[in-house]
Design a protein around this motif. Structure first.
Motif, mmCIF file in Angstrom:
data_model
loop_
_atom_site.group_PDB
_atom_site.id
_atom_site.type_symbol
_atom_site.label_atom_id
_atom_site.label_comp_id
_atom_site.label_asym_id
_atom_site.label_seq_id
_atom_site.Cartn_x
_atom_site.Cartn_y
_atom_site.Cartn_z
ATOM 1 N N PHE A 284 0.857 -1.187 0.000
ATOM 2 C CA PHE A 284 0.000 0.000 0.000
ATOM 3 C C PHE A 284 0.892 1.236 0.000
ATOM 4 C CE2 PHE A 284 -2.115 -3.337 2.512
ATOM 5 C CZ PHE A 284 -3.276 -3.525 1.770
ATOM 6 N N ASN A 285 0.306 2.372 -0.367
ATOM 7 C CA ASN A 285 1.048 3.623 -0.368
ATOM 8 C C ASN A 285 1.781 3.823 0.963
ATOM 9 O OD1 ASN A 285 1.776 6.372 -1.163
ATOM 10 N ND2 ASN A 285 0.243 7.017 0.342
ATOM 11 N N PRO A 302 -1.271 4.663 5.278
ATOM 12 C CA PRO A 302 -2.599 5.287 5.438
ATOM 13 C C PRO A 302 -3.765 4.331 5.236
ATOM 14 C CG PRO A 302 -1.140 6.699 4.160
ATOM 15 C CD PRO A 302 -0.426 5.396 4.320
ATOM 16 N N ARG A 303 -3.708 3.547 4.164
ATOM 17 C CA ARG A 303 -4.852 2.693 3.845
ATOM 18 C C ARG A 303 -5.131 1.680 4.949
ATOM 19 N NH1 ARG A 303 -5.718 -0.705 -1.812
ATOM 20 N NH2 ARG A 303 -7.534 -1.897 -1.128
ATOM 21 N N GLU A 304 -4.100 1.274 5.664
ATOM 22 C CA GLU A 304 -4.255 0.303 6.738
ATOM 23 C C GLU A 304 -4.487 0.960 8.089
ATOM 24 O OE1 GLU A 304 -3.584 -3.632 6.200
ATOM 25 O OE2 GLU A 304 -4.844 -2.425 4.859
ATOM 26 N N GLN A 305 -4.426 2.304 8.124
ATOM 27 C CA GLN A 305 -4.552 3.035 9.392
ATOM 28 C C GLN A 305 -3.586 2.450 10.419
ATOM 29 O OE1 GLN A 305 -8.756 2.977 10.430
ATOM 30 N NE2 GLN A 305 -9.251 4.497 8.882
ATOM 31 N N ASN A 326 -6.584 7.384 8.928
ATOM 32 C CA ASN A 326 -5.455 7.152 8.033
ATOM 33 C C ASN A 326 -4.187 7.762 8.626
ATOM 34 O OD1 ASN A 326 -7.352 6.043 6.384
ATOM 35 N ND2 ASN A 326 -7.061 7.449 4.671
#
Length: 363
Positions: A284-285, A302-305, A326
């Motif tokens: 992920f980013n 961010p996407r995985e928090q 995020n």
């Protein structure tokens, strides 16, 4: 269990005893022994099974001792729960945390994407957290900052999207531009940065906040700005590079980006860099990053928090969650040099880790 591994476990247990606060506010690391392991230690702390003397588990563990310990998943086996530091202001986005060791304070860039003056990157308010209280370090719009760092002279250096440059900035609103172009073209929107002890600034330049202004367009990359103010490309082929950090010995540079990978670059004795493969592939980013004194890499995903923690070998040590938003960036520091600060979409968190972290804070 080997003597080396037992020593590591006991040192970790000692850290949890000497470094942690109450469990309802910050995490701690507990001593963990593999199942089936018997401990036979007499009153003098001697291993009666015939092994080497066992370290005193009640002795305080210094930061330097922690830094010499090898990275292993056991070091992050009980990271605890992040604690939000309430911010008495409303912002949609927090970024660029940096710990100021000389003043024992945290700086954070904060902004609102919906701000009506948006057009040269969002106007930023820089917040300061000191002595458990927030204040405004610089008012809205004075700087359009993203990543923040501290140089060898304890000056604040910022990646600025408002003027597409790097600059030394001060609380009184003054700025001294350090560089804003390469080969006659403006940077897109400098995002994050890290400063080497020789004064070299490494930074990423995606185009997130370019807003149609002249720049390098689709060329997004990683650069070095030398103390002589010469811009040197490190990698011009990364898709939307973002977080960036240095290894403790400053011989390895890490850069993460939109393709879900964390790249390694070797820094040679003459200051030149060369690609050295991929540290890890979170998938992920990869946003902001920090590195502790053991060389572990903390990456905001961010996407995985979450914050993913990787050993210098690339082994995934931990996925720290519980932020609920995020995650955008990470800084290491604190008065006792044992706190991980994490910025998210509109919030700031802190977390005590019973792991080796930077004895001088993050840069």
């Amino acid at each position: 269990m080997s003597t080396k591994n037992m020593k590591t476990m006991l040192l970790l247990a000692a850290c949890s005893l000497s470094c942690s606060k109450s469990s309802n506010s910050r995490g701690q690391v507990e001593k963990v022994l593999p199942s089936g392991t018997d401990e036979a230690v007499d009153a003098d702390g001697i291993d009666t099974t015939g092994g080497d003397p066992v370290p005193d588990a009640t002795a305080p563990v210094t930061p330097n001792e922690m830094c010499t310990m090898s990275s292993s998943p056991e070091m992050f086996s009980n990271p605890g729960t992040p604690r939000e530091i309430p911010v008495p202001f409303t912002f949609q986005f927090m970024e660029g945390p940096v710990w100021l060791e000389n003043s024992q304070a945290l700086l954070v860039s904060a902004w609102n994407f919906s701000d009506p003056t948006y057009g040269k990157g969002p106007p930023t308010t820089i917040l300061k957290f000191e002595n458990n209280a927030w204040s405004i370090w610089s008012d809205k719009g004075i700087f359009g900052s993203n990543g923040l760092a501290v140089d060898r002279d304890n000056k604040v250096i910022a990646a600025l999207h408002d003027r597409q440059e790097l600059a030394q900035i001060s609380a009184d609103g003054t700025r001294a531009s350090l560089g804003g172009s390469y080969l006659g073209e403006n940077f897109n929107s400098p995002n994050d940065l890290t400063v080497r002890s020789d004064g070299t600034i490494y930074f990423t330049d995606p185009n997130y906040q370019r807003d149609g202004r002249p720049g390098r367009g689709s060329v997004t990359g990683v650069y070095a700005l030398t103390p002589e103010r010469v811009v040197v490309p490190v990698d011009l082929n990364l898709k939307q590079p973002n977080g960036i950090a240095l290894s403790p010995d400053e011989t390895v540079l890490y850069a993460g980006g939109g393709d879900g990978k964390i790249f390694r670059y070797l820094i040679e004795t003459d200051g030149n860099t060369k690609p050295d493969g991929i540290l890890a592939t979170p998938g992920f980013n990869v946003d902001g990053m920090a590195v502790d004194c053991a060389g572990n890499v903390y990456a905001a995903i961010p996407r995985e928090q979450a914050v993913y923690v990787y050993a210098p070998t690339g082994v995934l040590l931990s996925k720290i969650t519980g932020f609920g938003y995020n995650t955008t960036n990470v800084a290491l520091g604190g008065r006792d040099k044992n706190i991980m600060f994490v910025t998210t979409a509109g919030h700031v968190f802190e977390m005590q880790l019973g792991t080796p972290i930077s004895p001088t804070g993050s840069r």
